[in-house]
Scaffold this motif. Sequence first.
Motif, PDB file in Angstrom:
ATOM      1  N   ARG A 246       0.806  -1.231   0.000  1.00  0.00           N
ATOM      2  CA  ARG A 246       0.000   0.000   0.000  1.00  0.00           C
ATOM      3  C   ARG A 246       0.830   1.268   0.000  1.00  0.00           C
ATOM      4  O   ARG A 246       0.315   2.341  -0.347  1.00  0.00           O
ATOM      5  CB  ARG A 246      -0.930   0.012   1.215  1.00  0.00           C
ATOM      6  N   PHE A 247       2.107   1.199   0.425  1.00  0.00           N
ATOM      7  CA  PHE A 247       2.895   2.433   0.499  1.00  0.00           C
ATOM      8  C   PHE A 247       4.389   2.115   0.433  1.00  0.00           C
ATOM      9  O   PHE A 247       4.821   0.998   0.717  1.00  0.00           O
ATOM     10  CB  PHE A 247       2.575   3.211   1.778  1.00  0.00           C
TER      11      PHE A 247
ATOM     12  N   SER B  87       5.510   7.456  -0.923  1.00  0.00           N
ATOM     13  CA  SER B  87       4.178   7.729  -0.365  1.00  0.00           C
ATOM     14  C   SER B  87       4.290   8.553   0.907  1.00  0.00           C
ATOM     15  O   SER B  87       3.510   9.493   1.134  1.00  0.00           O
ATOM     16  CB  SER B  87       3.463   6.409  -0.049  1.00  0.00           C
TER      17      SER B  87
ATOM     18  N   LEU C 269       3.121  12.608   2.135  1.00  0.00           N
ATOM     19  CA  LEU C 269       2.478  13.007   3.381  1.00  0.00           C
ATOM     20  C   LEU C 269       3.318  14.043   4.118  1.00  0.00           C
ATOM     21  O   LEU C 269       2.777  14.975   4.731  1.00  0.00           O
ATOM     22  CB  LEU C 269       2.252  11.785   4.275  1.00  0.00           C
TER      23      LEU C 269
ATOM     24  N   PHE D 257      -7.041  13.990   4.533  1.00  0.00           N
ATOM     25  CA  PHE D 257      -6.270  13.208   3.560  1.00  0.00           C
ATOM     26  C   PHE D 257      -5.177  12.391   4.253  1.00  0.00           C
ATOM     27  O   PHE D 257      -5.055  11.183   4.026  1.00  0.00           O
ATOM     28  CB  PHE D 257      -5.663  14.142   2.514  1.00  0.00           C
ATOM     29  N   VAL D 258      -4.382  13.050   5.110  1.00  0.00           N
ATOM     30  CA  VAL D 258      -3.277  12.333   5.763  1.00  0.00           C
ATOM     31  C   VAL D 258      -3.819  11.319   6.778  1.00  0.00           C
ATOM     32  O   VAL D 258      -3.236  10.241   6.955  1.00  0.00           O
ATOM     33  CB  VAL D 258      -2.291  13.312   6.442  1.00  0.00           C
TER      34      VAL D 258
ATOM     35  N   GLN E  92      -6.590   9.548   6.495  1.00  0.00           N
ATOM     36  CA  GLN E  92      -7.032   8.371   5.742  1.00  0.00           C
ATOM     37  C   GLN E  92      -5.848   7.548   5.256  1.00  0.00           C
ATOM     38  O   GLN E  92      -5.863   6.312   5.336  1.00  0.00           O
ATOM     39  CB  GLN E  92      -7.890   8.823   4.547  1.00  0.00           C
ATOM     40  N   ARG E  93      -4.815   8.223   4.763  1.00  0.00           N
ATOM     41  CA  ARG E  93      -3.640   7.506   4.276  1.00  0.00           C
ATOM     42  C   ARG E  93      -2.912   6.785   5.415  1.00  0.00           C
ATOM     43  O   ARG E  93      -2.533   5.621   5.277  1.00  0.00           O
ATOM     44  CB  ARG E  93      -2.678   8.485   3.584  1.00  0.00           C
TER      45      ARG E  93
ATOM     46  N   TYR F 144      -2.277   2.814   5.760  1.00  0.00           N
ATOM     47  CA  TYR F 144      -0.927   2.259   5.847  1.00  0.00           C
ATOM     48  C   TYR F 144      -0.769   1.396   7.099  1.00  0.00           C
ATOM     49  O   TYR F 144      -0.136   0.332   7.064  1.00  0.00           O
ATOM     50  CB  TYR F 144       0.115   3.374   5.869  1.00  0.00           C
TER      51      TYR F 144
END
Length: 394
Positions: free
Chosen positions: A205-206, A210, A214, A237-238, A240-241, A245
């Motif tokens: 995923r990252f 990535s 962030l 946004f951060v 959710q990421r 992760y």
Amino acid sequence: IFKSKIAFILTALVYALNFCVSDYDTILSADSLAASFSIISFYFFIVYWERRKKKDLIFAALMICWAIFTRPVMGILWGVMGMFLLLYALKKRTIKNLLAIVIFALPFLVTDSLWIARNYVKHRTISPFDSLLLYSYDQNNTRSYSYYGFIGSFVKSWGGNSVLWDPNSEVRWLGIENIVVDGSDAYSQLGEYKKDLPDYIYTSRFNKDSLLVLKEKFKLIYAHNLPPEQELDYCEFVNQRLFAYTQSIKKEKPFIYYVYGPLKIIKTFLLNHGTQTLIPVAFSEMNLFQKAIKLSAAIINLFIIFGGIVGIILSLITKDIFRGERKFILLSIPIFTCIMYLFFIGFIFKFPEIRFMVPLYSFLLLCAMYIFVLLEQYLKRFFKQKHVPVNKPE
């Protein structure tokens, strides 16, 4: 406690010279108070086993109650001591021993029940310790600070150090060094974490790129130059990421998430010299006297930690822990408390902040002093045998 004057003097001297403890004593922190209350509680608990007087048990119960409310993790000691009372009561099966459990448990249970009721009335939530109103930031700061929990969870998931104010913590790699809390930029003065994050953390995923994306978002958020709505969008946004992760590490690398990561946090917690705030300049810039002070303080701190570990191992190897009821309680309670404390730090809280060492030092030091007790006993036997008169044959 060990009934040895030498052990008492050494214990008092080493504890008094421990800079980490003294540093938090100066500000009368909850950690120092928890340590003091725990020591007093354990002392009266030992005295109770010797004299079997209820007043000693009451003092032990009151002190551990205060310790828990100053630092809730000390509930571990309350549980360990309560477990010994319960096991002893089951063994003896007498009303007197059952009553001892009630006497010991009641002060904390009653006090905490009242505190829970207070929190429910005031905040409409069931909270056994805190009232949930731990921080009060302004609206702007709340937006930017809200994702620290997501950063912390992400860093903890692979065993990183998430302590915001530790200049050696991996959480600072992600741009947290720019944070401003309550109008203070003290955290930003600590600088950025310069090393790369370990390669084993990455999943499907990252990757490093990535995280760099962030990191740029964090800098924009912390600058506070964005329109409020855009800043909030960046925060979401951060969040959710980071959540995605963290979940990917949990799913794709369960060993790292559940085993290696927590053990790495315990390692970080233990491998500290405890002198971060003592003479806060680069070691190369110190004069000879300052270097001697810094090194001496670090050696004392590391002696308590590693001496405690060695003492625990020796007590089990020699089986001295099983020789008599008093010695079993004297050694096993610190040992179980240390083990459970480290388990909570690594596997539950996942937060290796150095101030949490302060309550633990007391019990690690007791285990470390056990080495000197063994040495003292050996020397006494050696010199006694050396001076035994030998009868010559007539």
